[in-house]
Motif scaffolding. Structure first.
Motif, PDB file in Angstrom:
ATOM      1  N   LEU A   1     100.397  12.625 -27.572  1.00 58.66           N
ATOM      2  CA  LEU A   1      99.574  13.428 -27.542  1.00 58.66           C
ATOM      3  C   LEU A   1     100.077  14.971 -27.788  1.00 58.66           C
ATOM      4  O   LEU A   1      99.823  15.080 -26.861  1.00 58.66           O
ATOM      5  CB  LEU A   1      98.594  12.856 -28.577  1.00 58.66           C
ATOM      6  N   HIS A   2     100.209  15.397 -29.378  1.00 58.93           N
ATOM      7  CA  HIS A   2     100.447  16.996 -29.512  1.00 58.93           C
ATOM      8  C   HIS A   2      98.590  18.030 -29.201  1.00 58.93           C
ATOM      9  O   HIS A   2      98.736  18.855 -28.478  1.00 58.93           O
ATOM     10  CB  HIS A   2     101.299  17.628 -30.419  1.00 58.93           C
ATOM     11  N   TYR A   3      97.870  16.817 -29.937  1.00 59.73           N
ATOM     12  CA  TYR A   3      96.730  17.405 -30.944  1.00 59.73           C
ATOM     13  C   TYR A   3      95.421  16.548 -30.446  1.00 59.73           C
ATOM     14  O   TYR A   3      96.051  15.358 -31.150  1.00 59.73           O
ATOM     15  CB  TYR A   3      97.116  17.973 -32.100  1.00 59.73           C
TER      16      TYR A   3
ATOM     17  N   TYR B   1     101.919  11.694 -46.268  1.00 61.17           N
ATOM     18  CA  TYR B   1     101.709  12.318 -44.936  1.00 61.17           C
ATOM     19  C   TYR B   1     101.737  14.263 -45.486  1.00 61.17           C
ATOM     20  O   TYR B   1     102.920  14.005 -45.033  1.00 61.17           O
ATOM     21  CB  TYR B   1     100.607  11.933 -44.070  1.00 61.17           C
ATOM     22  N   VAL B   2     100.820  14.653 -45.868  1.00 61.47           N
ATOM     23  CA  VAL B   2     101.348  16.213 -46.309  1.00 61.47           C
ATOM     24  C   VAL B   2     100.353  17.240 -45.072  1.00 61.47           C
ATOM     25  O   VAL B   2      99.753  17.137 -44.585  1.00 61.47           O
ATOM     26  CB  VAL B   2     101.001  16.410 -47.146  1.00 61.47           C
ATOM     27  N   HIS B   3     101.177  18.009 -43.099  1.00 59.24           N
ATOM     28  CA  HIS B   3     101.469  18.823 -42.863  1.00 59.24           C
ATOM     29  C   HIS B   3     100.425  20.324 -43.518  1.00 59.24           C
ATOM     30  O   HIS B   3     101.134  20.045 -44.681  1.00 59.24           O
ATOM     31  CB  HIS B   3     101.786  19.578 -42.318  1.00 59.24           C
ATOM     32  N   HIS B   4      99.074  21.360 -42.884  1.00 55.78           N
ATOM     33  CA  HIS B   4      99.142  21.723 -43.352  1.00 55.78           C
ATOM     34  C   HIS B   4     100.109  23.210 -43.588  1.00 55.78           C
ATOM     35  O   HIS B   4      99.592  24.266 -43.912  1.00 55.78           O
ATOM     36  CB  HIS B   4      97.881  21.929 -43.341  1.00 55.78           C
ATOM     37  N   GLN B   5     100.919  23.178 -42.248  1.00 55.57           N
ATOM     38  CA  GLN B   5     101.822  24.441 -42.241  1.00 55.57           C
ATOM     39  C   GLN B   5     102.296  24.655 -43.218  1.00 55.57           C
ATOM     40  O   GLN B   5     103.399  23.865 -43.529  1.00 55.57           O
ATOM     41  CB  GLN B   5     102.254  24.262 -41.245  1.00 55.57           C
TER      42      GLN B   5
ATOM     43  N   ALA C   1     101.497   9.939 -37.217  1.00 61.35           N
ATOM     44  CA  ALA C   1     102.614   8.565 -37.141  1.00 61.35           C
ATOM     45  C   ALA C   1     102.165   7.505 -36.458  1.00 61.35           C
ATOM     46  O   ALA C   1     102.454   5.911 -36.515  1.00 61.35           O
ATOM     47  CB  ALA C   1     103.778   9.350 -36.315  1.00 61.35           C
ATOM     48  N   LEU C   2     101.170   7.909 -34.944  1.00 62.34           N
ATOM     49  CA  LEU C   2     100.779   6.679 -33.966  1.00 62.34           C
ATOM     50  C   LEU C   2      99.617   5.933 -34.306  1.00 62.34           C
ATOM     51  O   LEU C   2     100.094   4.975 -33.841  1.00 62.34           O
ATOM     52  CB  LEU C   2     100.581   7.459 -32.727  1.00 62.34           C
TER      53      LEU C   2
ATOM     54  N   VAL D   1     105.366  10.569 -42.644  1.00 63.50           N
ATOM     55  CA  VAL D   1     104.679  11.631 -42.342  1.00 63.50           C
ATOM     56  C   VAL D   1     105.436  12.378 -42.244  1.00 63.50           C
ATOM     57  O   VAL D   1     106.664  12.542 -40.811  1.00 63.50           O
ATOM     58  CB  VAL D   1     104.133  10.762 -40.772  1.00 63.50           C
ATOM     59  N   ASP D   2     105.043  13.025 -42.476  1.00 60.00           N
ATOM     60  CA  ASP D   2     105.041  15.214 -43.285  1.00 60.00           C
ATOM     61  C   ASP D   2     104.482  15.993 -42.643  1.00 60.00           C
ATOM     62  O   ASP D   2     104.413  16.559 -43.370  1.00 60.00           O
ATOM     63  CB  ASP D   2     106.300  14.996 -44.445  1.00 60.00           C
ATOM     64  N   VAL D   3     104.109  16.419 -41.374  1.00 58.64           N
ATOM     65  CA  VAL D   3     104.925  15.795 -40.306  1.00 58.64           C
ATOM     66  C   VAL D   3     103.754  15.541 -39.375  1.00 58.64           C
ATOM     67  O   VAL D   3     102.757  15.996 -39.178  1.00 58.64           O
ATOM     68  CB  VAL D   3     105.669  16.543 -39.257  1.00 58.64           C
ATOM     69  N   SER D   4     103.394  14.197 -38.639  1.00 56.04           N
ATOM     70  CA  SER D   4     102.445  14.751 -37.209  1.00 56.04           C
ATOM     71  C   SER D   4     102.571  13.934 -36.311  1.00 56.04           C
ATOM     72  O   SER D   4     102.710  11.915 -36.721  1.00 56.04           O
ATOM     73  CB  SER D   4     101.476  14.696 -38.116  1.00 56.04           C
TER      74      SER D   4
END
Length: 358
Positions: A74-76, A8-12, A112-113, A105-108
């Motif tokens: 949760l953050h978001y 999993y790839v974060h978009h930032q 992950a949960l 998971v990179d990153v979220s």
């Protein structure tokens, strides 16, 4: 049949994408990349690409993130967001269809949960900074293991012992270390990554005027209007920063993973201007580099009068300090670690479900 791995790839920014592609190419089994890849050229990706709907809130949206009632882990978690629903549904469908051995998971924290709820083992990438808030700790607790894309010597003093014990310290997952080729041209190269705001033309012009005897080459976005001195060269996005870094006498940039890895790989003297990021990620890393004598640290963009001092201090650095952080086998070692955990979960097999008595 070998079960695949997901990543999993974060978009930032672009750092997560480049890291994912490098790891996927080094693995000895299929690896699918999952994320929102708008604006990214995915041609030639070493494996399947699952492009997920964007989960960000639209510009001008009223911000229904549900924060007052959002679970503390949760953050978001915006409410009434169809893109987020579809995104999670596609992750679940991919897991059900392909039966992966595990998910990186990179990153979220949320992914992950969610993967834990899907009974899918995870390796969670743990970025630098002070990440001792509840969502991060719960994501770390849910993971099989953690991957830190930095050397252990840059670890934060605030990181709990149990988190350290779960962590594989991958090192700097950037280009392979390269010996200096003697082709330095005395220039200063300023690098702005995709994840930040970029540079201001007026600030860069003032810096170049402060040291008119050196050429300044700026890579990445620059905004604003100002007269440009003849020794300032604005190149915008370039496909490969490595040739510019190779020729530079000094590199100026933030403390993003990609920039630090590229500078370390070439053993370049470095003036580090950490950018604002969540959890003090860049500041923490930059302070670690300064502590090791691997960089000159200045928090915030310097005023013109400081540049002479900073450049002199940077040129006085021992480049071997930052060069020692570039480990030739970091990528291969991390790919082997991921493959070993995938094989472990394959050997373990699925837990047998309790069958209902009808």
């Amino acid at each position: 049949m070998t079960r695949p791995i997901g990543y999993y790839v974060h978009h930032q920014g672009a750092g997560h994408w480049h890291r994912a592609c490098a790891v996927a190419a080094a693995l000895d089994r299929p690896c699918a990349l999952l994320g929102t890849f708008t604006g990214i050229d995915t041609a030639g990706t070493p494996g399947p690409v699952i492009n997920l709907p964007d989960d960000r809130l639209a510009e001008g949206f009223d911000g229904r993130d549900g924060e007052p009632e959002r679970p503390l882990s949760l953050h978001y978690a915006p409410l009434a967001h169809s893109g987020l629903r579809t995104r999670m549904a596609r992750i679940a469908a991919w897991a059900a269809e392909t039966d992966p051995a595990l998910l990186v998971v990179d990153v979220s924290c949320e992914v992950a949960l969610f993967a834990r709820l899907l009974s899918l083992p995870t390796l969670v990438v743990r970025l630098a900074g002070t990440r001792t808030d509840l969502p991060h700790l719960e994501a770390f607790r849910s993971a099989d293991r953690l991957i830190a894309p930095f050397p252990e010597v840059l670890e934060s003093a605030a990181t709990p012992d149990w988190v350290r014990a779960k962590t594989h310290y991958a090192g700097l997952l950037g280009p392979a270390p390269a010996a200096p080729d003697g082709g330095e041209d005395g220039s200063i190269v300023v690098v702005f990554g995709r994840g930040g705001a970029g540079g201001a033309r007026a600030d860069l012009a003032a810096a170049a005027r402060a040291l008119p005897e050196r050429d300044w080459h700026v890579l990445g976005p620059v905004a604003g209007e100002a007269a440009t001195p003849p020794n300032l060269h604005l190149h915008g996005w370039v496909p490969d920063v490595e040739p510019w870094i190779a020729r530079a006498a000094l590199v100026v940039g933030g403390a993003g993973d990609g920039v630090v890895a590229a500078v370390a790989a070439r053993g370049k003297r470095f003036v580090c201007l950490p950018e604002e990021r969540g959890y003090g990620e860049q500041v923490e890393k930059a302070r670690g580099l300064a502590r090791l004598g691997a960089a000159v640290l200045h928090e915030g963009w310097p005023n013109p009068a400081r540049w002479g001092e900073l450049v002199a201090a940077g040129l006085a650095l021992d480049p071997g300090r930052i060069g020692s952080l570039a480990e030739p086998e970091a990528l291969a070692r991390t790919a082997a670690f991921i493959a070993e955990r995938a094989a472990w979960w394959e050997r373990r097999g699925d837990a047998a479900p309790i069958r209902a008595i009808v």
